[in-house]
Design an enzyme around this catalytic site. Structure first.
Site, PDB file in Angstrom:
ATOM      1  N   GLU A 295      -5.700  25.391  49.762  1.00  0.00           N
ATOM      2  CA  GLU A 295      -6.962  25.695  49.106  1.00  0.00           C
ATOM      3  C   GLU A 295      -6.990  27.154  48.646  1.00  0.00           C
ATOM      4  O   GLU A 295      -7.092  28.060  49.472  1.00  0.00           O
ATOM      5  CB  GLU A 295      -8.118  25.449  50.071  1.00  0.00           C
ATOM      6  CG  GLU A 295      -8.117  24.060  50.697  1.00  0.00           C
ATOM      7  CD  GLU A 295      -9.113  23.935  51.833  1.00  0.00           C
ATOM      8  OE1 GLU A 295     -10.196  24.544  51.750  1.00  0.00           O
ATOM      9  OE2 GLU A 295      -8.797  23.254  52.836  1.00  0.00           O
TER      10      GLU A 295
ATOM     11  N   HIS B  83     -10.768  22.539  46.973  1.00  0.00           N
ATOM     12  CA  HIS B  83     -10.325  21.825  48.172  1.00  0.00           C
ATOM     13  C   HIS B  83      -9.350  20.726  47.734  1.00  0.00           C
ATOM     14  O   HIS B  83      -9.595  19.522  47.893  1.00  0.00           O
ATOM     15  CB  HIS B  83     -11.524  21.224  48.897  1.00  0.00           C
ATOM     16  CG  HIS B  83     -11.267  20.873  50.327  1.00  0.00           C
ATOM     17  ND1 HIS B  83     -10.672  19.700  50.712  1.00  0.00           N
ATOM     18  CD2 HIS B  83     -11.519  21.555  51.472  1.00  0.00           C
ATOM     19  CE1 HIS B  83     -10.587  19.661  52.033  1.00  0.00           C
ATOM     20  NE2 HIS B  83     -11.092  20.775  52.517  1.00  0.00           N
TER      21      HIS B  83
END
Length: 324
Positions: free
Chosen positions: A284, A176
């Site tokens: 991501e 992330h």
């Protein structure tokens, strides 16, 4: 180019600062082995979104640095079954009744190695499920080893996942990664572009889970060549359905700051989620699609893979900062 490693305190936690003439970084092993800072020293630019205090970090730890996701993104109802074994994760996205972001990013990791080898700096950390009570969530024994290697302005990241148990398990991993965007203070989003190596857009329902419908991306050439985020908010799931003719890398460019960041991922990372809010963007890379174990789709399509007893898989990503 002389490298250095220092033990420091960051956010009231033990951390490791390392760098060279080009780049300086901060890794927090006790905070999920999160790379919380990556500074381009030549222009005094902080590339990653870095918290200024522990209080700020605790409000949304997933929105700083480079949290490691295992499993990545959402699991419907926080559970799935694979070959007769149940996996149950806490429902921590209550408005949508999902589990989100996995269990690696908020656990302490152990430091295994810190060394400078000529022009290369190597930091190695490890997570072992045997040190935690995870049997209700993830009943298999695993270790995850992360190795960071810094040379000049390029940081290579290797993640090794090993099945230490007897039974096979399904696995998916991702990052992330939260970039300041624009990179420079006072920069304008209109001067920035981001490109993604994708050509498919996965439809999501109101719970942000894939419906199974997959469409061609709108303006595929634009998204592959670079587009502006000005006036646009994303929380979207993308893939690539061909033999990979494109380099599997996201490129973030800030003309005003005069730099771009090349975010490369190896062939395991078949999917990219794009999420942004004011001041930052998260491209991501994922090895499996959101909620993969619960989808009635082929493993080839979803990226779901199995790790058998004693097996290890290596995942490689790379961040390179360059002047335009």
């Amino acid at each position: 180019m002389t490298g250095y490693i220092e033990d420091i305190t960051f956010l009231n936690e033990k951390a490791i600062k390392f760098g060279n003439e080009k780049v300086e970084a901060i890794l927090a092993p006790s905070l999920g082995s999160n790379l919380l800072s990556l500074k381009y020293k030549h222009k005094d630019i902080e590339v990653l979104r870095t918290p200024v205090s522990l209080e700020e970090y605790k409000k949304a730890p997933i929105l700083y640095g480079m949290p490691i996701l295992f499993p990545p993104n959402r699991i419907e109802g926080g559970q799935f079954t694979y070959k007769g074994t149940e996996y149950r994760f806490p429902v921590n996205e209550r408005g949508k009744f999902n589990h989100i972001h996995g269990f690696l990013h908020d656990k302490p990791w152990q430091v295994c190695k810190k060394e400078v080898n000529g022009k290369e700096i190597v930091i190695n950390t490890e997570f072992s499920s045997s040190e935690f009570d995870l049997k209700d969530s993830f009943p298999q024994d695993i270790t995850v080893n992360m190795s960071l290697s810094l040379r000049a302005e390029t940081l290579d990241i290797k993640l090794e996942i090993t099945n230490k148990g007897i039974e096979p398990f399904p696995w998916g991993a991702g990052y992330h990664t939260v970039f300041n965007f624009p990179f420079g203070p006072g920069g304008k989003l209109e001067d920035c572009r981001i490109s993604l190596p994708v050509n498919k857009h996965w439809e999501l329902n109101e719970r942000s889970l894939p419906t199974g419908a997959i469409h061609e991306t709108a303006d595929t050439m634009e998204i592959q060549n670079g587009f502006s985020l000005e006036g646009r908010l994303f929380d979207d799931l993308f893939g690539y359905d061909e033999e990979r003719a494109l380099e599997n890398e996201c490129i973030l460019t800030d003309q005003e700051a005069g730099i771009h960041v090349i975010y490369h991922a190896d062939q395991h990372f078949m999917f990219w989620v794009l999420f942004n809010q004011e001041g930052f963007v998260c491209p991501e890379p994922y090895t499996w699609v959101t909620n993969a174990p619960n989808l009635d789709l082929s493993a080839k399509l979803t990226g779901l893979r199995e790790l058998r007893s004693g097996e290890t898989v290596q995942l490689r990503t790379r961040l390179a900062i360059k002047d335009i």
